[in-house]
Design a protein around this motif. Structure first.
Motif, PDB file in Angstrom:
ATOM      1  N   ILE A 189      -0.980  -5.917   0.338  1.00 60.04           N
ATOM      2  CA  ILE A 189      -1.008  -7.271  -0.230  1.00 60.04           C
ATOM      3  C   ILE A 189      -2.319  -7.956   0.127  1.00 60.04           C
ATOM      4  O   ILE A 189      -2.985  -8.555  -0.734  1.00 60.04           O
ATOM      5  N   ASP A 219       1.180  -7.383  -5.425  1.00 55.94           N
ATOM      6  CA  ASP A 219       1.501  -8.797  -5.590  1.00 55.94           C
ATOM      7  C   ASP A 219       2.148  -9.353  -4.330  1.00 55.94           C
ATOM      8  O   ASP A 219       2.979  -8.700  -3.695  1.00 55.94           O
ATOM      9  N   ALA A 220       1.785 -10.595  -4.002  1.00 55.53           N
ATOM     10  CA  ALA A 220       2.301 -11.222  -2.797  1.00 55.53           C
ATOM     11  C   ALA A 220       3.801 -11.484  -2.875  1.00 55.53           C
ATOM     12  O   ALA A 220       4.454 -11.665  -1.839  1.00 55.53           O
ATOM     13  N   ASP A 221       4.370 -11.503  -4.089  1.00 52.01           N
ATOM     14  CA  ASP A 221       5.802 -11.759  -4.209  1.00 52.01           C
ATOM     15  C   ASP A 221       6.640 -10.481  -4.087  1.00 52.01           C
ATOM     16  O   ASP A 221       7.853 -10.519  -4.237  1.00 52.01           O
ATOM     17  N   ASP A 222       5.988  -9.340  -3.813  1.00 54.56           N
ATOM     18  CA  ASP A 222       6.732  -8.115  -3.550  1.00 54.56           C
ATOM     19  C   ASP A 222       7.532  -8.301  -2.259  1.00 54.56           C
ATOM     20  O   ASP A 222       6.981  -8.715  -1.241  1.00 54.56           O
ATOM     21  N   VAL A 223       8.814  -8.004  -2.304  1.00 57.18           N
ATOM     22  CA  VAL A 223       9.688  -8.252  -1.149  1.00 57.18           C
ATOM     23  C   VAL A 223      10.399  -6.957  -0.770  1.00 57.18           C
ATOM     24  O   VAL A 223      11.076  -6.344  -1.605  1.00 57.18           O
ATOM     25  N   GLN A 239       2.073  -4.857   3.937  1.00 55.44           N
ATOM     26  CA  GLN A 239       1.393  -6.132   4.088  1.00 55.44           C
ATOM     27  C   GLN A 239      -0.117  -5.976   3.963  1.00 55.44           C
ATOM     28  O   GLN A 239      -0.805  -6.842   3.409  1.00 55.44           O
ATOM     29  N   SER A 268       9.560  -1.108  -2.969  1.00 53.36           N
ATOM     30  CA  SER A 268       9.467  -0.973  -4.419  1.00 53.36           C
ATOM     31  C   SER A 268       8.527   0.169  -4.785  1.00 53.36           C
ATOM     32  O   SER A 268       7.701   0.606  -3.984  1.00 53.36           O
TER      33      SER A 268
END
Length: 262
Positions: free
Chosen positions: A46, A52-56, A43, A64
């Motif tokens: 990010i 990227d903020a869409d990394d989950v 976090q 990842s």
């Protein structure tokens, strides 16, 4: 390594609202602390614009490849390490003559993540990296390494807390020896050790050398040793800062002797 099945009604642990595991699949406390630590750093990467903020993150605790790289980049920027002066280097050399000797044997312990047919190598590496970070942050005397070896290692030595005893370079496979011998580190090595057996988190408990080498001959090794100590101290402090600002739900972990619990 699958998390154990638990009460499906048990609350999910979260860091700033991000779940660390699936409902009813809470891992053991060691792995849960690892996941919380990595999630804090993910976090932060990010927030720093490194990821990227869409990394989950996945609910099995894996991250990842982009997140792993972003965390490395973040730490390279965030951990400002002071450069030790010449006097500090000479003091360190004088205080540890055996560490900078001409010949050596080492007393080791490890946690082995074995590479077996069909194993997900990326997930295996991520679990090993998470444990490495956790153990580098742990106090040497709190038993964390031994517990991790007993719980996670795929080597029979796990039953003895990962202890391998004393070894010389000729006692181990060459690729393992290359990473362990000829380096100044004592403590948990700052890198995974790759061998034909898998991925190893290694702790050097003691080093014994021959006649101490002159300071001028081992100055680079002395500098690397002090820089490693400074990196560990800086990482612990950084995690304290991240933890104190985070909302941690149903997870308790510590960085050194400072609890980060909410």
């Amino acid at each position: 390594m699958a998390a154990p099945t638990v009460d499906p009604n048990e609350p999910v642990a979260r860091v700033n609202g991000v779940p660390l595991h699936a409902q009813g699949r809470r891992p053991d406390e060691t792995e849960l602390r690892q996941r919380a630590c990595i999630e804090l750093l993910r976090q932060a990467a990010i927030s720093a614009g490194r990821l990227d903020a869409d990394d989950v993150p996945q609910l099995d605790g894996s991250t990842s490849a982009a997140a792993s790289q972003a965390i490395d980049e973040l730490l390279a920027l965030a951990l400002r390490l002071p450069e030790p002066d010449e006097e500090a280097l000479r003091r360190h050399h004088a205080a540890h003559p055996a560490r900078f000797g001409a010949t050596e044997r080492v007393r080791l312990r490890h946690v082995l993540f074995a590479v077996t047919p069909g194993v997900d190598l990326n997930a295996l590496r991520q679990r090993a990296e998470a444990l490495l970070l956790e153990l580098r942050c742990a106090d040497a005397g709190d038993g964390a390494f031994g517990r991790a070896a007993a719980e996670l290692s795929n080597c029979p030595s796990g039953a003895q807390g990962g202890e391998l005893g004393w070894a010389m370079a000729q006692d181990v496979v060459p690729e393992f020896g290359k990473e362990v011998f000829g380096h100044p580190e004592v403590g948990v090595l700052p890198r995974l050790v790759h061998s034909r057996h898998g991925l190893h988190v290694v702790e050097v408990l003691e080093r014994e050398g021959g006649e101490p080498l002159p300071f001028e001959q081992v100055r680079v090794a002395v500098l690397q040793s002090l820089q490693q100590q400074a990196w560990i101290t800086a990482l612990r402090q950084y995690l304290r800062v991240l933890g104190s600002a985070a909302k941690l739900e149903h997870v308790a972990f510590e960085v050194a002797d400072t609890p980060l619990v909410q």
